[in-house]
Scaffold this motif. Structure first.
Motif, PDB file in Angstrom:
ATOM      1  N   ILE A   1       0.836  -1.188   0.000  1.00 39.67           N
ATOM      2  CA  ILE A   1       0.000   0.000   0.000  1.00 39.67           C
ATOM      3  C   ILE A   1       0.881   1.253   0.000  1.00 39.67           C
ATOM      4  O   ILE A   1       1.940   1.286   0.644  1.00 39.67           O
ATOM      5  CB  ILE A   1      -0.942   0.001   1.221  1.00 39.67           C
ATOM      6  CG1 ILE A   1      -2.016   1.075   1.074  1.00 39.67           C
ATOM      7  CG2 ILE A   1      -0.170   0.168   2.521  1.00 39.67           C
ATOM      8  CD1 ILE A   1      -3.108   0.973   2.132  1.00 39.67           C
TER       9      ILE A   1
ATOM     10  N   GLY B   1      -6.460   2.132   0.053  1.00 38.66           N
ATOM     11  CA  GLY B   1      -6.710   0.707   0.221  1.00 38.66           C
ATOM     12  C   GLY B   1      -7.287   0.074  -1.034  1.00 38.66           C
ATOM     13  O   GLY B   1      -6.867  -1.012  -1.450  1.00 38.66           O
TER      14      GLY B   1
ATOM     15  N   THR C   1      -5.961  -0.807   7.821  1.00 41.07           N
ATOM     16  CA  THR C   1      -5.675  -0.182   6.532  1.00 41.07           C
ATOM     17  C   THR C   1      -5.220   1.258   6.716  1.00 41.07           C
ATOM     18  O   THR C   1      -4.264   1.706   6.065  1.00 41.07           O
ATOM     19  CB  THR C   1      -6.923  -0.219   5.634  1.00 41.07           C
ATOM     20  OG1 THR C   1      -7.344  -1.579   5.485  1.00 41.07           O
ATOM     21  CG2 THR C   1      -6.622   0.356   4.258  1.00 41.07           C
TER      22      THR C   1
ATOM     23  N   GLU D   1      -1.740   1.332   8.271  1.00 36.80           N
ATOM     24  CA  GLU D   1      -0.722   1.005   7.270  1.00 36.80           C
ATOM     25  C   GLU D   1      -0.348   2.226   6.447  1.00 36.80           C
ATOM     26  O   GLU D   1       0.835   2.466   6.154  1.00 36.80           O
ATOM     27  CB  GLU D   1      -1.222  -0.097   6.333  1.00 36.80           C
ATOM     28  CG  GLU D   1      -1.192  -1.497   6.911  1.00 36.80           C
ATOM     29  CD  GLU D   1      -1.578  -2.533   5.871  1.00 36.80           C
ATOM     30  OE1 GLU D   1      -0.822  -2.700   4.895  1.00 36.80           O
ATOM     31  OE2 GLU D   1      -2.649  -3.154   6.026  1.00 36.80           O
TER      32      GLU D   1
ATOM     33  N   TRP E   1      -4.350  -9.833   5.377  1.00 35.99           N
ATOM     34  CA  TRP E   1      -5.047  -8.653   4.865  1.00 35.99           C
ATOM     35  C   TRP E   1      -4.080  -7.688   4.182  1.00 35.99           C
ATOM     36  O   TRP E   1      -4.359  -7.145   3.115  1.00 35.99           O
ATOM     37  CB  TRP E   1      -5.790  -7.959   5.993  1.00 35.99           C
ATOM     38  CG  TRP E   1      -6.429  -6.665   5.602  1.00 35.99           C
ATOM     39  CD1 TRP E   1      -6.134  -5.418   6.086  1.00 35.99           C
ATOM     40  CD2 TRP E   1      -7.484  -6.467   4.648  1.00 35.99           C
ATOM     41  NE1 TRP E   1      -6.922  -4.469   5.494  1.00 35.99           N
ATOM     42  CE2 TRP E   1      -7.761  -5.083   4.610  1.00 35.99           C
ATOM     43  CE3 TRP E   1      -8.200  -7.324   3.823  1.00 35.99           C
ATOM     44  CZ2 TRP E   1      -8.739  -4.548   3.767  1.00 35.99           C
ATOM     45  CZ3 TRP E   1      -9.180  -6.791   2.986  1.00 35.99           C
ATOM     46  CH2 TRP E   1      -9.439  -5.426   2.973  1.00 35.99           C
ATOM     47  N   ALA E   2      -2.908  -7.476   4.799  1.00 37.79           N
ATOM     48  CA  ALA E   2      -1.939  -6.542   4.236  1.00 37.79           C
ATOM     49  C   ALA E   2      -1.393  -7.017   2.893  1.00 37.79           C
ATOM     50  O   ALA E   2      -1.123  -6.203   2.005  1.00 37.79           O
ATOM     51  CB  ALA E   2      -0.782  -6.332   5.218  1.00 37.79           C
TER      52      ALA E   2
ATOM     53  N   ARG F   1      -5.381  -8.179   0.555  1.00 32.57           N
ATOM     54  CA  ARG F   1      -6.598  -7.345   0.545  1.00 32.57           C
ATOM     55  C   ARG F   1      -7.827  -8.163   0.156  1.00 32.57           C
ATOM     56  O   ARG F   1      -8.698  -7.691  -0.568  1.00 32.57           O
ATOM     57  CB  ARG F   1      -6.445  -6.154  -0.411  1.00 32.57           C
ATOM     58  CG  ARG F   1      -5.338  -5.207  -0.062  1.00 32.57           C
ATOM     59  CD  ARG F   1      -5.592  -4.432   1.209  1.00 32.57           C
ATOM     60  NE  ARG F   1      -4.419  -3.635   1.547  1.00 32.57           N
ATOM     61  CZ  ARG F   1      -4.014  -3.370   2.779  1.00 32.57           C
ATOM     62  NH1 ARG F   1      -4.706  -3.804   3.801  1.00 32.57           N
ATOM     63  NH2 ARG F   1      -2.940  -2.668   2.994  1.00 32.57           N
TER      64      ARG F   1
END
Length: 285
Positions: free
Chosen positions: A66, A130, A204, A207, A258-259, A262
């Motif tokens: 991201i 995101g 999110t 991050e 998740w990182a 996504r």
């Protein structure tokens, strides 16, 4: 620099906690607040988490990350993130001071959905970092990438030789319809509500503001703190270590998934597995 120190201290806490548990409670850990649940081998918890993290990192080796939030969006994102952290801290504070009991799930939904919605409306932003990161990921890896980590984690934790034998005798007195209803309610209040709040909303933003691993570690620790209701079931340090190893370790795996990908559906599946896989054999007896 301070966030690197925080991340290092957080990861050190995750590394030390299994040894604390081994010294205080032995090789098995009571991972569930249910009186009917049997303890789980500490080695299975640790090995499953490490395997999940490793496979998430390696499948595939390279994926875009991201983009950091630009100066124009940082003020609003910072306010949103601070507010979401406040909500994450408010829930355990309510549990410790008021003990909502059977209303716990409703309180959680009100805070995680209603509170977050009001907060994001109060400090709106057109930041879409995101979503941009999700579009930058190849579709095949977004959907297939989480599979090896999920399968290895579930196998090692529930079905491998190190997982031990799950004692389901305490659950057999409940009607299957009751168990199914309880699992469905838990899916809404835990799998959906917690993952949308902690990973999709909070992590999110962290991050984009702090970087990947400070965000994952911070979110995992806040997720572990949500399970503060465990305090009172045993010695304080042992209960804290259980929250860090079991709930926080799960938060690390979910946060890294998740990182990297996504894919919120993979996180829903991971969380649902925690709450449902132990009871699944009851429906095939």
């Amino acid at each position: 620099m301070r966030w690197r120190i925080f991340t290092g201290a957080g990861l050190a806490l995750f590394l030390v906690s299994p040894f604390v548990l081994l010294g205080l409670g032995g090789p098995d850990v009571q991972t569930s607040a249910d009186a009917e649940a049997s303890p789980k081998p500490l080695i299975a918890i640790v090995v499953a988490a490490l395997a999940g993290l490793l496979l998430t990192r390696l499948v595939p080796p390279h994926l875009p990350v991201i983009a950091p939030a630009d100066a124009a969006h940082r003020p609003a994102l910072t306010r949103q993130a601070v507010g979401l952290v406040g909500i994450a801290l408010l829930l355990p504070a309510i549990v410790l001071t008021a003990d909502p009991g059977v209303w716990y799930g409703l309180v959680k939904l009100v805070l995680f959905f209603g509170g977050a919605w009001l907060l994001l409306r109060r400090w709106p932003t057109d930041w879409r970092g995101g979503a941009a990161h999700r579009r930058a990921l190849p579709a095949r890896w977004r959907w297939l990438g989480p599979v090896p980590a999920l399968l290895a984690w579930a196998y090692l934790l529930y079905y491998s030789p190190i997982a031990g034998t799950e004692d389901l005798s305490g659950y057999r007195e409940f009607h299957r319809a009751f168990l199914l209803a309880a699992m469905s309610l838990t899916f809404v209040t835990a799998s959906l509500a917690e993952e949308i709040f902690y990973r999709m909303l909070l992590q999110t933003r962290l991050e984009a503001l702090l970087g990947r691993w400070p965000a994952i570690v911070a979110t995992a620790l806040l997720f572990a703190a949500m399970h503060v209701h465990r305090i009172g079931d045993g010695p304080l340090w042992e209960m804290i270590a259980i929250m860090v190893v079991w709930n926080g370790g799960f938060g690390l795996v979910a946060g890294y998934l998740w990182a990297r990908y996504r894919n919120i559906w993979s996180i829903f599946a991971l969380h649902t597995a925690v709450n449902s896989l132990p009871l699944l054999p009851l429906f095939f007896e």
